[in-house]
Motif scaffolding. Structure first.
Motif, PDB file in Angstrom:
ATOM      1  N   ALA A 118       0.171  -1.496  -0.043  1.00 14.53           N
ATOM      2  CA  ALA A 118       0.273  -0.142  -0.065  1.00 14.53           C
ATOM      3  C   ALA A 118       1.201   1.397   0.138  1.00 14.53           C
ATOM      4  O   ALA A 118       0.864   1.770  -0.892  1.00 14.53           O
ATOM      5  CB  ALA A 118      -0.772  -0.052   1.676  1.00 14.53           C
ATOM      6  N   PHE A 119       1.903   0.969   1.138  1.00 13.95           N
ATOM      7  CA  PHE A 119       2.423   2.865   1.109  1.00 13.95           C
ATOM      8  C   PHE A 119       3.556   2.534  -1.070  1.00 13.95           C
ATOM      9  O   PHE A 119       3.584   3.807  -0.613  1.00 13.95           O
ATOM     10  CB  PHE A 119       3.785   1.924   1.826  1.00 13.95           C
ATOM     11  N   GLY A 120       3.778   1.912  -1.125  1.00 11.20           N
ATOM     12  CA  GLY A 120       4.778   1.572  -2.403  1.00 11.20           C
ATOM     13  C   GLY A 120       4.412   1.852  -3.492  1.00 11.20           C
ATOM     14  O   GLY A 120       4.566   2.518  -4.057  1.00 11.20           O
ATOM     15  N   LEU A 121       2.811   1.189  -3.423  1.00  8.22           N
ATOM     16  CA  LEU A 121       2.342   1.326  -4.560  1.00  8.22           C
ATOM     17  C   LEU A 121       1.519   2.721  -4.713  1.00  8.22           C
ATOM     18  O   LEU A 121       0.990   3.173  -5.723  1.00  8.22           O
ATOM     19  CB  LEU A 121       1.325   0.407  -5.048  1.00  8.22           C
ATOM     20  N   ALA A 122       1.468   2.953  -3.301  1.00 10.74           N
ATOM     21  CA  ALA A 122       0.857   4.692  -3.065  1.00 10.74           C
ATOM     22  C   ALA A 122       2.080   5.875  -3.727  1.00 10.74           C
ATOM     23  O   ALA A 122       1.603   6.487  -3.943  1.00 10.74           O
ATOM     24  CB  ALA A 122       0.793   5.032  -1.411  1.00 10.74           C
ATOM     25  N   ILE A 123       3.067   5.740  -2.793  1.00  9.78           N
ATOM     26  CA  ILE A 123       4.770   6.539  -4.403  1.00  9.78           C
ATOM     27  C   ILE A 123       4.144   6.480  -5.311  1.00  9.78           C
ATOM     28  O   ILE A 123       4.125   6.980  -6.076  1.00  9.78           O
ATOM     29  CB  ILE A 123       5.551   5.810  -3.602  1.00  9.78           C
ATOM     30  N   THR A 124       4.120   5.282  -6.140  1.00 12.72           N
ATOM     31  CA  THR A 124       4.411   5.539  -7.352  1.00 12.72           C
ATOM     32  C   THR A 124       2.983   5.594  -8.154  1.00 12.72           C
ATOM     33  O   THR A 124       2.802   6.225  -9.211  1.00 12.72           O
ATOM     34  CB  THR A 124       3.945   3.548  -8.341  1.00 12.72           C
TER      35      THR A 124
END
Length: 241
Positions: A118-124
């Motif tokens: 969730a955190f990583g793909l939110a940044i993407t």
């Protein structure tokens, strides 16, 4: 399309524990109608207004934000970049922390993967969304890295930092409206703390190395002239970092 798909995934990470996640009024209406007609579920339309009002209000707010960013960018690049960072950081906190609030501490380790994704793909997704305005920092550590390498002026860096801090507070306040304290499985809005058995030194070393990884990937993929050919994939690499 990839960023949009990630946005849908992230919405579900946060809202499935709350209401099953709609973010699409028509998707909610069809199953409710069929279950009412075929299964006789008389409560199928209970609260249906919510699954229309919420998404339509959100879409209106998004359209207004888009128009504001476009208009402001024509007048002041610094202001539009700061506004973009504010919006992105607000959403980043809602997505990442919200995902943790709904599932943290569940049996097994699958919840850790979900929160990390969730955190990583939110940044993407968010970097793709606001990259045209601010470069998509969404992190004060990234901003300082950009300033130190000359890819962001110190004035813009200060503006971005202030916007990011304000966005973090705004996102946290928004989460209070989504998760009651009793339903927050993190016990406190996902506040970071050192886990039992680890020292301050362990945490500092880990934060230093992992932040190095993130900022190193940002600089090498997003601004290094030698990576220009792969620049469109930078947001993916940064999200996974």
């Amino acid at each position: 399309c990839m960023a949009i798909g990630f946005a849908v995934f992230l919405g579900h990470c946060v809202l499935i524990p709350v209401d099953g996640c709609s973010i699409n009024p028509t998707r909610s209406f069809g199953p409710a109608l069929v279950s009412y007609m075929v299964y006789g579920k008389t409560d199928a339309f209970d609260g249906m207004w919510l699954f229309f009002a919420g998404p339509l209000a959100g879409a209106t707010l998004a359209a207004c934000s888009y128009q504001a960013l476009v208009k402001i960018s024509g007048m002041s690049k610094m202001a539009s970049a700061a506004l973009a960072e504010y919006i992105a950081m607000t959403l980043f906190v809602v997505i990442g922390v919200g995902s943790a609030e709904g599932i943290a501490g569940e049996d097994g380790m699958a919840w850790v993967l979900q929160v990390a994704l969730a955190f990583g793909l939110a940044i993407t997704a968010l970097a793709y969304a606001i990259g045209a305005y601010s470069g998509g920092h969404i992190n004060s550590a990234v901003t300082i890295g950009m300033v130190l390498t000359g890819h962001c002026s110190w004035q813009q860096g200060l503006a971005n930092f202030a916007a990011q801090m304000l966005g973090s507070v705004t996102g946290s306040l928004m989460l209070l409206g989504i998760f009651p304290e009793a339903m927050d499985k993190t016990g406190g809005l996902g506040t970071n703390s050192i886990s039992e058995g680890f020292s301050w030194g362990n945490a500092f070393t880990g934060e230093l190395i992992m932040t190095f990884l993130l900022v190193f990937v940002v600089l090498q993929t997003a601004v290094n002239p030698n990576s220009e050919g792969n620049r469109s994939l930078a947001c993916m690499a940064i999200g996974f970092a």
